[in-house]
Every structure is written in structure tokens, then in C-alpha cells.
Scaffold this active site. Structure first.
Site, short mmCIF file in Angstrom:
data_model
loop_
_atom_site.label_atom_id
_atom_site.label_comp_id
_atom_site.label_asym_id
_atom_site.label_seq_id
_atom_site.Cartn_x
_atom_site.Cartn_y
_atom_site.Cartn_z
N ASP A 188 62.65 74.26 57.49
CA ASP A 188 63.15 74.98 58.65
C ASP A 188 62.59 76.40 58.58
O ASP A 188 62.06 76.83 57.54
CB ASP A 188 64.69 74.97 58.58
CG ASP A 188 65.32 75.82 59.65
OD1 ASP A 188 64.89 75.74 60.81
OD2 ASP A 188 66.28 76.57 59.33
N ASP B 83 64.08 79.65 60.70
CA ASP B 83 65.10 80.71 60.76
C ASP B 83 66.15 80.51 59.66
O ASP B 83 66.72 79.43 59.51
CB ASP B 83 65.78 80.71 62.12
CG ASP B 83 64.84 81.13 63.23
OD1 ASP B 83 65.32 81.59 64.26
OD2 ASP B 83 63.61 81.00 63.06
N ARG C 68 71.63 79.96 74.93
CA ARG C 68 71.23 81.21 74.28
C ARG C 68 69.97 81.80 74.91
O ARG C 68 69.86 83.02 75.13
CB ARG C 68 71.04 80.98 72.78
CG ARG C 68 72.34 80.79 72.03
CD ARG C 68 72.10 80.44 70.58
NE ARG C 68 71.59 79.08 70.43
CZ ARG C 68 71.03 78.60 69.33
NH1 ARG C 68 70.86 79.40 68.28
NH2 ARG C 68 70.61 77.36 69.25
N ASP D 45 68.93 74.94 56.41
CA ASP D 45 70.25 75.58 56.22
C ASP D 45 71.28 75.15 57.23
O ASP D 45 72.47 75.37 57.02
CB ASP D 45 70.10 77.10 56.28
CG ASP D 45 69.87 77.58 57.70
OD1 ASP D 45 70.73 78.29 58.25
OD2 ASP D 45 68.82 77.24 58.27
#
Length: 295
Positions: A94, A96, A139, A250
Site C-alpha cells: 500500500d 498512504d 472525500r 495498514d
């Protein structure tokens, strides 16, 4: 026939008592454990310590052995020996809060004065409480009207996780592949991926019209299903078995690729991800993953 694993301990400091406790825990789960040793090639250059030991157990005992390691209060992972010994491996990460320290959507939202609102939605999505694609559209909509040049400003503000470059260099030096897949944005990721020499990458694309962000993304959203699909496609393209792949993430949108890989690693992750991953790294150093993978 017993299955072969490696027990990998990782913490800021590790003592003989820690090794003895790990051995007892594994033996209590039915494993035969060799002596714990520091890996050749260093153990984190003083930032953290690593100890490894050979472990033999029946495959059905692996969950109990993993649980025993998890209860030690230090970082511990049970890694299949076949993965650690594989000639070619694929690392997929991943971006970010994994490859980089920030969430790019939050950096962009700063320029729209929407940081607090966007952060709350991001955290809920990473905990698995919201559909990722729907949360992304919501978002990104807050960014409508921002000038395109904020992308370059955010790109310059991105900071790699500690040890990220060391991890990538170690995998490439060993002849392995490094890929990333992100729910973030191509405009930020592509220059970074090119600089790091990554083998493959994919992310969402922000739509821009007349020099401004429209508040929309183009094409298919990179969600948890797409992340798993890219792992499978890239592994197949290079003839690498999924059992020889390491996935790191995460958030909840990483869970499918973590489950599909031979080793799924939760990196400073949300509780749901930490609970479901094969291994968890709770140190700030991303290069701990190379020791899990035997690279």
C-alpha cells in the site's frame, strides 16, 4: 511431515530472555524450535533488533504458534521457510501510511479547508466501517475547484516511511520485484514510483478540467478487490507463485491482498488489519519487512 517455518522476532531491543520466552511459547504450541540467532547482514543498524530461528511443526499447529508469538509483547512472526528461501519474490505495498507517512487525500484536503472532515472519513474507511469506493468519491468531492498546482505542492510534501528506500533496494538487489497499489492518486504516485525504480504501480486518477480539480476520479476505483487483483496479475506476469509474495498494508482495503499473499504484513495498522494479517510490524521502520521475508 512437519512444515518448516522461521520465527522472526523484531523489536527496538531483544534479549536472551526474549528469545527464551519465544522458544517456550512456540514449544507450548507443539513446535520444535532451533536456536535464535541474529540474521547475517545486520539487524537494523541499531534502530531495531531481529532474531530468527528455524521452526518445525504440523501445518495445523501454525495458527496456535502465531498466536503464541503474538502474546509475547514483542514483534514476532511465523514465516513459511519456502517463502524466505524462494529465488524470486514479489513485494506489494500500500502507499498512504505504508510506503509514505501521510494520507495524500488529507494533504489535498488541507488546501480545501476540509482536513478534519476528510480525516474522519478516511479513518472510518481504513477501519472497514465504510465502503472504500463510496468514501473515496465523497472525500474527492471536497476537492472540487482546487487549482491543479496543489498536486505538485502535495507531491513535494510527501515523506517516505523510515526504511522504505532500504527495503526497496534490498529486494531489488536480491533480484526480486517491488510493486505498489494505492487508493491514492496517480498524479502523486507516478513520479515517486519512477524515482524509486518500482516495477509496477497503480492508483486512482484525479480528474482535472480547465486547470482545476473537478472533485471526481476517472475510471475504476482502486479498492480492496482491485488491490488483490493487481497482486495476482503482477505475480502471474512474472511467474511468481502467490506463496512467494509479501503484501504490506495498514487499512481494511488492504485485507484481500494481504490474505492472498504468502505473507500478509500489517504495518502500524488498524486493529482489524493487525488481527487478520499473518504478521504485524508496530515499529516505524518499513525495512523490518525484509527480515520477515529473508531478504
Amino acid at each position: 511431515m512437519p512444515a518448516h517455518f522461521a520465527a522472526v522476532l523484531h523489536a527496538v531491543t531483544l534479549t536472551d530472555d526474549d528469545a527464551a520466552a519465544a522458544a517456550r511459547a512456540l514449544e507450548g504450541a507443539g513446535a520444535a524450535v532451533g536456536p535464535f540467532e541474529r540474521p547475517a547482514g545486520g539487524d537494523g543498524d541499531g534502530r531495531y533488533a531481529v532474531l530468527t530461528a528455524e521452526v518445525k511443526l504440523d501445518a495445523g499447529q501454525a495458527p496456535a504458534a502465531r498466536a503464541a508469538l503474538a502474546g509475547l509483547g514483542i514483534g514476532g512472526a511465523l514465516v513459511p521457510a519456502g517463502l524466505r528461501e524462494a529465488e524470486r519474490k514479489l513485494l506489494i505495498m500500500d502507499v498512504d501510511s505504508t510506503l509514505i507517512q501521510q494520507e495524500v487525500i488529507e494533504l489535498l484536503a488541507d488546501y480545501a479547508g476540509k482536513r478534519e472532515e476528510v480525516t474522519a472519513v478516511t479513518e472510518a474507511a481504513m477501519r472497514g466501517e465504510l465502503d472504500f469506493a463510496q468514501s473515496l468519491h465523497a472525500r474527492v468531492a471536497t476537492l472540487a475547484g482546487l487549482p491543479e498546482d496543489v498536486i505538485a505542492k502535495v507531491r513535494d510534501a510527501v515523506v517516505l516511511s523510515l526504511g522504505a528506500e532500504d527495503l526497496i533496494e534490498a529486494f531489488h538487489a536480491g533480484g526480486h520485484l517491488v510493486c505498489v497499489v494505492s487508493g491514492g492518486f496517480e498524479q502523486i504516485l507516478t513520479p515517486l514510483a519512477e524515482r524509486l525504480g518500482l516495477d509496477h504501480w497503480r492508483a486512482n486518477e484525479l480528474e482535472v478540467a480547465d486547470g482545476k480539480l473537478t472533485g471526481r476520479v476517472l475510471g475504476e476505483v482502486v479498492d480492496r478487490a482491485v488491490k488483490e487483483r493487481m497482486l495476482r496479475e503482477w505475480a502471474a506476469q512474472h511467474g511468481i507463485a502467490l506463496e512467494h509474495c509479501i503484501a504490506v498494508g495498514d487499512g481494511a482495503n488492504d485485507l484481500d491482498m494481504l490474505a492472498a499473499a504468502g505473507l500478509g504484513v500489517a504495518f502500524n495498522a488498524k486493529p482489524k488489519v493487525r488481527a487478520e494479517a499473518d504478521a504485524a510490524v508496530d515499529l516505524p521502520y518499513l525495512d523490518v519487512v525484509r527480515h520477515l521475508a529473508g531478504v
